[in-house]
Scaffold this motif. Structure first.
Motif: not given
Length: 188
Positions: A167, A119-122, A174, A84, A159, A127, A171
């Motif tokens: 959803d 991945d879809k975070r941030a 991700h 990550r 992403k 990204n 981990e």
């Protein structure tokens, strides 16, 4: 485990089956990783041993001993993964890249597209920046190891192309999205 004609005491991975052909990477004999190939073959049956009035199922295929690939299929894809928020190549990612480098050094007609994802975070902006760094990190490593830059095409998607729609995500899900796919293809 595919048995001693396929598996070695070395690192054997990335097993792919296409039609009657199998492809995999191995660092057998302590050498750098290379791509190996096996083809399922039908055993020969003497004509006089078959009764024509009886239906006999065909014998199971026998696997030939591995050898270096005579010709690559139209394309091969391999994946490497990132931690990550990182663009650093971890040891396993370097092993995957090294197997690609070995092929490209032996096969000057092969080019590679490098497709990096997050991945879809941030945020979208972060990204996109991160996947650009990942694609360029793989490209730089391959150039450093002797592959001409003109044979490599980096692409980054942020992403926008998740490997797993989820959803909430685990981990592991991700991690599946934090990938770089190296697509090898022949110049026709």
């Amino acid at each position: 485990n595919m048995g001693p004609k396929i598996n070695s005491k070395g690192f054997d991975a990335y097993f792919i089956i296409h039609a009657n052909d199998a492809w995999w990477a191995s660092d057998r004999d302590g050498a750098a990783s290379d791509i190996y190939h096996a083809r399922a073959i039908e055993p020969q049956i003497a004509e006089d041993t078959v009764k024509h009035d009886t239906l006999i199922p065909p014998p199971p295929p026998v696997v030939e001993a591995p050898k270096e690939i005579p010709k690559l299929p139209a394309y091969i894809e391999v994946k490497l993964f990132f931690a990550r928020n990182s663009s650093m190549l971890e040891p396993e990612a370097k092993r995957v890249a090294d197997s690609v480098i070995t092929i490209m050094k032996k096969r000057p007609e092969v080019v590679a597209e490098i497709h990096s994802h997050a991945d879809k975070r941030a945020s979208d902006e972060y990204n996109t920046w991160l996947t650009q760094r990942r694609a360029n990190r793989v490209l730089d490593y391959m150039v450093l190891m002797g592959i001409e830059k003109k044979r490599l095409t980096p692409n980054w998607y942020g992403k926008t192309k998740l490997a797993v729609e989820c959803d909430p995500c685990t981990e592991e899900q991700h991690r599946e999205s934090r990938r770089t796919v190296i697509k090898l293809s022949r110049i026709e």
